[in-house]
Design an enzyme around this catalytic site. Structure first.
Site, PDB file in Angstrom:
ATOM      1  N   SER A   1      10.219  -3.191  -3.030  1.00 28.89           N
ATOM      2  CA  SER A   1       9.863  -4.575  -2.701  1.00 28.89           C
ATOM      3  C   SER A   1       8.410  -4.675  -2.261  1.00 28.89           C
ATOM      4  CB  SER A   1      10.779  -5.111  -1.598  1.00 28.89           C
ATOM      5  OG  SER A   1      12.088  -5.261  -2.069  1.00 28.89           O
TER       6      SER A   1
ATOM      7  N   LYS B   1       8.423  -8.390  10.696  1.00 29.89           N
ATOM      8  CA  LYS B   1       8.036  -8.096   9.308  1.00 29.89           C
ATOM      9  C   LYS B   1       7.455  -9.348   8.665  1.00 29.89           C
ATOM     10  CE  LYS B   1      10.382  -4.513   6.727  1.00 29.89           C
ATOM     11  NZ  LYS B   1      11.467  -4.172   5.844  1.00 29.89           N
TER      12      LYS B   1
ATOM     13  N   HIS C   1      17.599  -2.539  -6.171  1.00 30.86           N
ATOM     14  CA  HIS C   1      18.688  -3.101  -5.359  1.00 30.86           C
ATOM     15  C   HIS C   1      19.863  -3.484  -6.251  1.00 30.86           C
ATOM     16  CE1 HIS C   1      15.143  -4.434  -2.697  1.00 30.86           C
ATOM     17  NE2 HIS C   1      15.711  -3.397  -2.104  1.00 30.86           N
TER      18      HIS C   1
ATOM     19  N   ARG D   1      15.584   6.525  -2.206  1.00 31.91           N
ATOM     20  CA  ARG D   1      14.600   6.838  -3.242  1.00 31.91           C
ATOM     21  C   ARG D   1      13.917   8.176  -2.998  1.00 31.91           C
ATOM     22  NH1 ARG D   1      10.169   3.020  -3.444  1.00 31.91           N
ATOM     23  NH2 ARG D   1      10.545   2.814  -1.241  1.00 31.91           N
TER      24      ARG D   1
END
Length: 151
Positions: free
Chosen positions: A127, A41, A17, A90
């Protein structure tokens, strides 16, 4: 003024990030790091803690602001006068998902999405992996920006 938002959960904010923000600052006047609140989440850090950690990291960078938001990302972008959404990519899977969302955001609000590909050495950093390592008591400092404090 070119203003962008960089949205995400950032639980936690990783070196990946950080890389995206650093690179986006080369062509943006201001970036608002938007921490999306997603009740479905399960997060490791409370929203307030994530805001605080990222604010501390960028305390000496006046072109970075950090805010939490609830609702659609494109609505958050519009409410802050952002013409752009910055996203990191990614994998090919990330690209396909982001392309669809970018098309919708452009149609809904005229907000453009800028995709920045992850630097090759950072493609494995996520993460999710950092949270799992934290859960098992592992040192995650190699995956966090220098100066990021996790309590």
């Amino acid at each position: 003024m070119k203003r962008a938002i960089f949205p995400g959960t950032f639980d936690p904010f990783t070196i990946g990030h950080y890389s995206v923000v650093r690179r986006a600052l080369t062509f943006m006047d201001e970036i608002i790091i938007g921490i999306g609140i997603n009740e479905s989440k399960r997060t490791w850090f409370p929203t307030e803690k994530r805001v605080e950690m990222i604010q501390k990291l960028y305390a000496d960078e006046p072109r970075i602001k950090v805010e939490a938001y609830d609702g659609l990302t494109v609505d958050f972008a519009q409410s802050r006068g952002a013409q752009f959404i910055i996203r990191g990519i990614r994998t090919v899977r990330d690209f396909e998902y982001e392309e669809t969302i970018a098309d919708i955001n452009r149609k809904l609000a005229g907000v453009e999405t800028i995709l920045l590909f992850t630097e090759p050495e950072l493609t494995s950093v996520s993460s999710t992996i950092v949270r799992e390592l934290l859960q098992f008591g592992k040192d995650v400092s190699d995956f966090l920006p220098e100066g990021m404090e996790i309590d």
